[in-house]
Enzyme design. Structure first.
Site, PDB file in Angstrom:
ATOM      1  N   SER A 155      -0.768   6.527  -2.223  1.00  0.00           N
ATOM      2  CA  SER A 155       0.503   6.146  -2.834  1.00  0.00           C
ATOM      3  C   SER A 155       1.657   6.338  -1.847  1.00  0.00           C
ATOM      4  O   SER A 155       1.692   5.692  -0.809  1.00  0.00           O
ATOM      5  CB  SER A 155       0.711   6.947  -4.124  1.00  0.00           C
ATOM      6  OG  SER A 155       1.757   6.402  -4.884  1.00  0.00           O
ATOM      7  N   ASP A 302      -2.709   2.202  -8.287  1.00  0.00           N
ATOM      8  CA  ASP A 302      -2.295   3.367  -7.504  1.00  0.00           C
ATOM      9  C   ASP A 302      -3.474   4.307  -7.246  1.00  0.00           C
ATOM     10  O   ASP A 302      -4.210   4.672  -8.161  1.00  0.00           O
ATOM     11  CB  ASP A 302      -1.196   4.110  -8.264  1.00  0.00           C
ATOM     12  CG  ASP A 302      -0.468   5.116  -7.389  1.00  0.00           C
ATOM     13  OD1 ASP A 302      -1.125   6.042  -6.875  1.00  0.00           O
ATOM     14  OD2 ASP A 302       0.753   4.970  -7.213  1.00  0.00           O
TER      15      ASP A 302
END
Length: 463
Positions: A155, A302
């Site tokens: 991320s 993610d």
């Protein structure tokens, strides 16, 4: 045009024509012919560049035709031009580095430990990591990429790594970039913008402007493929983690700027052809924030959904590249928070003391909102991985830095005062743990022992 070129560079034209004329057999014959030409020391610089360029493309497209002996022979040949060049040639050096990366070659370590850095997810709180690494650079008088052999991010950690690799930026330039992108993407001030964002969330499952986000990623991260960063002499081995979603299961996906050695496989599926901006988009595709991203017919979300602390992925991947090496793992968190009403802000608490403060709370029936929030917290928790690693790893080889923050700001916070407070919290954390940072610096800079170098030579780690 070819006639004009032949008159200007007659010998070079004949060499290239000869090379192309012979380049028509099956895959193995073509590869062998290219290797024979690379062994020939009579070629001029331009011909050598042409041969290397064709060979690298051949390695990438047809590595399946290379057996163990051919792979090792090619690695030796690609190392020779780097040593034999009388004058620096950027194109030849870059092609050699890329070819070696595609063959799974890793350079021998020059320090006692295999130095691995893992960077958590956490949105704009990634500035915590930048502040802590800046202090580590000051102590060691070394740059980030000189301190670590392998880096893994998820991320915001992926954005952090790719941003520094895409262009040779300093940490301060990286922090300014973080804040600038956050301001452009996350600021939703007017009522009209709020309505627009809510509408996007309903129709495309993304609260923020995805088109703007992707445009900024392409601008700052460029279209350079992640494997092509192996050409850069300053770039270490690194990987970024996303989560792939299908009807059957969810799994981690590792984007690599390297290829694993011959007959070595990772437990994590992955790829090396994606552009840097696509890597960042996949790894940061947080549900409801930016929505899913489809790459090569695979749905990515993610990476923090599965591995918000990617330390385990980092160790696994690094050990595949450098087996049988002692590991020093540095895990960087993006901050954590505790209930300030129960705690004295001027006092430092151990985890056990924090637990005692909350042990006498009256149990309450949880709402649906609380249930969902706790499930999300459990999925993105980073400290459980830390506790497991602290039990398993040898003392003195594992370092976890994750400061308590005065206020646990949102991942999309843009307020300058709150961001300044986060930076201050990171600095105060460094001051309280300065001895730990100095201990880490000593380990990161510890040179390799002569006996270990001899052992490396016998194991075939030196060519």
């Amino acid at each position: 045009m070819f006639r004009i070129f032949n008159k200007i560079f007659p010998r070079h034209f004949r060499e290239i024509s000869k090379l192309r004329k012979r380049y028509y057999y099956n895959d193995q014959d073509r590869l062998n012919y290219l290797l024979d030409n690379l062994r020939d020391k009579k070629h001029d610089l331009m011909t050598q560049q042409e041969i290397l360029g064709v060979l690298v493309k051949k390695i990438e497209n047809d590595r399946h035709v290379m057996d163990f002996i051919t792979t090792n022979e090619t690695i030796k040949l690609l190392l020779e031009p780097e040593r034999d060049l009388m004058e620096p040639c950027k194109e030849i050096e870059e092609n050699c580095r890329l070819g070696l990366a595609l063959l799974g070659y890793t350079r021998p370590l020059n320090t006692e430990y295999l130095r691995v850095l893992s960077v958590d997810g956490g949105g704009i709180r990634g500035i915590v990591v930048i502040e802590l690494i800046k202090r580590l650079e000051e102590i060691t008088n070394k740059k980030l990429f000189q301190l670590f052999d392998f880096i893994c991010g998820v991320s915001t950690g992926s954005i952090f790594i790719c941003g520094l690799v895409a262009e040779p930026r300093t940490l301060m330039e990286g922090k300014d970039l973080y804040k600038e992108v956050a301001r452009k993407v996350f600021e939703v001030s007017s009522t009209l913008n709020v309505i627009s964002s809510t509408s996007r969330l309903m129709w495309s499952h993304a609260y923020y402007d995805v088109a703007l986000w992707e445009k900024l990623l392409q601008e700052y991260m460029t279209n350079t493929r992640i494997i092509d960063t192996a050409k850069f002499d300053y770039a270490p081995k690194f990987c970024c983690v996303s989560t792939t979603v299908s009807e059957r299961a969810i799994d981690a996906h590792v984007f690599r700027n390297y290829v694993l050695p011959y007959n070595v496989e990772s437990i994590y599926p992955g790829s090396h052809n994606a552009a840097l901006w696509e890597v960042c988009r996949c790894s940061s595709a947080a549900p409801t924030f930016f929505g899913d991203f489809v790459l090569d017919n695979i749905v990515h979300q993610d990476g923090g959904i599965l591995y918000n602390n990617p330390s385990c992925v980092a160790i696994h991947e690094a050990k595949l590249l450098w087996p049988d090496q002692k590991v020093c793992l540095v895990s960087m968190g993006t901050g954590r928070s505790i209930n300030k009403k129960k705690m004295d802000s001027q006092k430092l608490y151990s985890p056990r003391q924090v637990s005692k403060l909350f042990s006498n709370e009256t149990p309450q029936t949880s709402s649906w909102k609380m249930k969902f929030s706790r499930i999300l917290d459990a999925a993105t928790d980073t400290e459980q991985t830390h506790h497991i690693l602290s039990d398993l790893m040898t003392p003195g080889t594992y370092f976890r830095f994750n400061p308590y923050l005065t206020e646990m700001i949102s991942m999309t916070e843009c307020d300058a005062a709150k961001l300044a407070q986060v930076e201050k919290d990171a600095f105060l954390y460094f001051r309280r743990n300065e001895e730990k940072f100095e201990e880490l610096a000593e380990i990161l800079l510890k040179p390799r022992k002569p006996l270990t170098l001899v052992s490396d030579m016998f194991k075939g780690r030196l060519w």
